[in-house]
Design a protein around this motif. Structure first.
Motif, PDB file in Angstrom:
ATOM      1  N   GLY A  79       0.817  -1.204   0.000  1.00  0.00           N
ATOM      2  CA  GLY A  79       0.000   0.000   0.000  1.00  0.00           C
ATOM      3  C   GLY A  79       0.853   1.258   0.000  1.00  0.00           C
ATOM      4  N   SER A  80       1.933   1.256   0.779  1.00  0.00           N
ATOM      5  CA  SER A  80       2.842   2.405   0.814  1.00  0.00           C
ATOM      6  C   SER A  80       3.543   2.592  -0.524  1.00  0.00           C
ATOM      7  CB  SER A  80       3.881   2.210   1.925  1.00  0.00           C
ATOM      8  OG  SER A  80       3.275   2.133   3.193  1.00  0.00           O
ATOM      9  N   LEU A  81       3.952   1.488  -1.148  1.00  0.00           N
ATOM     10  CA  LEU A  81       4.627   1.571  -2.447  1.00  0.00           C
ATOM     11  C   LEU A  81       3.694   2.101  -3.523  1.00  0.00           C
ATOM     12  CD1 LEU A  81       6.648  -1.785  -2.418  1.00  0.00           C
ATOM     13  CD2 LEU A  81       7.523   0.534  -2.058  1.00  0.00           C
ATOM     14  N   ALA A  82       2.425   1.694  -3.468  1.00  0.00           N
ATOM     15  CA  ALA A  82       1.454   2.181  -4.447  1.00  0.00           C
ATOM     16  C   ALA A  82       1.234   3.685  -4.291  1.00  0.00           C
ATOM     17  CB  ALA A  82       0.128   1.439  -4.298  1.00  0.00           C
ATOM     18  N   ASP A  83       1.240   4.180  -3.052  1.00  0.00           N
ATOM     19  CA  ASP A  83       1.143   5.619  -2.835  1.00  0.00           C
ATOM     20  C   ASP A  83       2.357   6.341  -3.410  1.00  0.00           C
ATOM     21  OD1 ASP A  83      -1.309   5.784  -1.618  1.00  0.00           O
ATOM     22  OD2 ASP A  83      -0.529   5.709   0.422  1.00  0.00           O
ATOM     23  N   ARG A  84       3.509   5.763  -3.188  1.00  0.00           N
ATOM     24  CA  ARG A  84       4.765   6.432  -3.570  1.00  0.00           C
ATOM     25  C   ARG A  84       5.005   6.411  -5.077  1.00  0.00           C
ATOM     26  NH1 ARG A  84       9.001   7.923  -0.401  1.00  0.00           N
ATOM     27  NH2 ARG A  84      11.055   8.146  -1.388  1.00  0.00           N
ATOM     28  N   PHE A  85       4.725   5.272  -5.712  1.00  0.00           N
ATOM     29  CA  PHE A  85       5.047   5.118  -7.136  1.00  0.00           C
ATOM     30  C   PHE A  85       3.830   5.113  -8.057  1.00  0.00           C
ATOM     31  CE2 PHE A  85       8.497   2.948  -4.778  1.00  0.00           C
ATOM     32  CZ  PHE A  85       9.556   3.746  -5.190  1.00  0.00           C
ATOM     33  N   GLY A  86       2.640   5.124  -7.485  1.00  0.00           N
ATOM     34  CA  GLY A  86       1.425   5.076  -8.282  1.00  0.00           C
ATOM     35  C   GLY A  86       0.859   3.669  -8.333  1.00  0.00           C
ATOM     36  N   ALA A  87      -0.479   3.558  -8.263  1.00  0.00           N
ATOM     37  CA  ALA A  87      -1.110   2.235  -8.213  1.00  0.00           C
ATOM     38  C   ALA A  87      -0.915   1.458  -9.510  1.00  0.00           C
ATOM     39  CB  ALA A  87      -2.599   2.387  -7.900  1.00  0.00           C
TER      40      ALA A  87
END
Length: 461
Positions: A79-87
């Protein structure tokens, strides 16, 4: 509002769909379907894999549980990675990694490589499953239309889950066990192509990645998952399970301290302060707790108490399981007209009351009664799951990636907890009908508690 405006609103609400909706739905369902199938197809291929690879019981356990472990423990990080790099980027990265891991599984020449590849598969699934849900929410903006689409999406996933063992059996019998992994390759590529062409890039929400929070969250989920998987077999008082529980408690403590001190917590404080989000999250855990414990109990009792073969037990369970899809599709039709709240307020109490009538189950209980009662309860759960997902994602507002990750994590924990409790009850009694009665009681209480929490869902949902 003029009459013409009302007609336009009604038409847009009742419309079966818009051009391209089906392709978008397919693009975002492919990953979820692959991950769901891979969590179940291995069960029917386990014997062939063991014979071919020379794997013992412990290795087979890791073959199946390693996937669940890496998946569950990495959900919050995803979830954090999707926020940072885009879903969308995270979803495509997960699909790519899943295809690579599936290829490694299909070509593995040793048990160690196969188990390692399965663990990578679980990590890849953790990347794309939350992202697929947040992308779905972004692709369908109007709340009731989105809720309807979620109903169809859940129906696709439910079908995949139910057909997993069947598909696995056909593939293993016709093409060999390696085919259950290699079949993911064309579907993963198809999903990636459709996503690139039909799904818009999602906005990034750059925030610092707290290493302490992410490590503690992964450690907590990993320790909890292993403890729940191994507890019924090793005994809850065994040194291994006690050590896992201690590790989980320490990880939880580190997570709480870290979340309080960082500026960008792993779980945004606005989500924890949102009563709708908290309520729907707890309901999701309660549903999976009751549902998976009940399914596990029925599979054992039908064989032990009623003397059915595994195949016959599966056939007797099939009607009770197939109704999930009917429930999903029913909600998809209702959502455009009545929203998400009202179906949940009707379905959950009905499921709880239905299961409560089965606490007197005995050797004289006809199969037809069992099938109808459990079938109705499962139909109600089928209605409830997409409705809750729609309500939770609406409450999450700008934190769709984190909300989707938490949703998947707590449902995974609920399922493991339900199976662990059912397994403990079954292990502690020689009276199978008493065990069934306890399982029905626990599931009814879980659904009843969920029904009470459902009143926290806003009327506008």
């Amino acid at each position: 509002m003029s009459i013409s405006d009302r007609v336009r609103v009604r038409d847009s609400t009742d419309a079966p769909g818009r051009p391209g909706d089906g392709v978008k739905l397919l693009a975002l369902a492919v990953g979820f379907v692959m991950a769901t199938l891979d969590a179940t197809v291995v069960t029917v291929a386990a014997v062939d894999i063991a014979d071919d690879m020379g794997l013992g019981a412990a290795a087979l356990t890791w073959l199946m549980d390693g996937y669940i472990l890496s998946f569950a423990s990495l959900l919050l990080l995803s979830g954090s990675l999707a926020d940072r790099f885009g879903a969308r980027r995270t979803y495509l990265a997960g699909l790519t990694l899943f295809v690579i891991a599936s290829t490694m599984c299909g070509l593995a020449d040793s048990g160690g490589l196969l188990i390692a590849s399965r663990i990578v598969q679980g990590a890849a699934a953790a990347l794309f499953m939350p992202s697929s849900l947040s992308l779905l929410v972004g692709a369908f903006g109007e709340p009731r239309r989105r809720a309807s689409i979620l109903g169809y999406w859940t129906a696709i996933v439910s079908t995949a889950s139910g057909l997993g063992p069947v598909v696995g059996g056909v593939l293993v019998d016709t093409l060999g066990w390696r085919s259950i992994f290699l079949v993911n390759i064309p579907f993963g590529i198809l999903g990636a192509i459709l996503t690139l062409r039909r799904i818009d890039s999602s906005p990034r929400r750059p925030r610092a990645l707290s290493l302490a929070s992410n490590a503690a969250g992964a450690g907590l989920l990993a320790a909890l998952s292993i403890a729940l998987i191994q507890g019924p077999h090793l005994g809850w008082s065994s040194p291994q399970v006690i050590a896992l529980a201690t590790t989980g408690v320490l990880a939880a403590g580190v997570l709480v301290l870290s979340e309080r001190s960082v500026a960008s917590p792993l779980i945004p404080r606005s989500l924890l302060a949102n009563p709708t989000f908290v309520a729907t999250t707890i309901i999701g855990l309660l549903l999976n707790f009751g549902l998976f414990g009940l399914i596990f109990m029925l599979g054992v009792v039908l064989q032990r108490a009623w003397g059915l073969t595994p195949m016959m037990a599966g056939m007797w369970l099939l009607p009770m399981m197939a109704v999930f899809v009917l429930g999903n599709l029913t909600f998809a039709r209702l959502a455009r007209r009545v929203g998400s709240r009202r179906p949940v307020l009707v379905a959950l109490p009905l499921a709880a009351v239905g299961l409560a009538t089965m606490v007197t189950v005995s050797a004289s209980t006809p199969y037809a009664v069992l099938a109808v009662v459990v079938g109705v309860a499962n139909f109600c759960v089928g209605v409830t799951v997409p409705a809750l997902t729609a309500a939770l994602m609406a409450a999450a507002s700008g934190h769709a990636n984190t909300a989707a990750a938490l949703l998947n994590a707590n449902r995974q924990v609920g399922a493991l907890l339900g199976v662990a409790v059912a397994g403990t009850v079954l292990a502690d009694t020689a009276d199978w009908y008493h065990a069934a009665s306890v399982a029905f009681t626990v599931a009814a209480l879980a659904y009843g508690a969920a029904a009470c929490l459902a009143w926290r869902i806003p009327r506008s949902t």
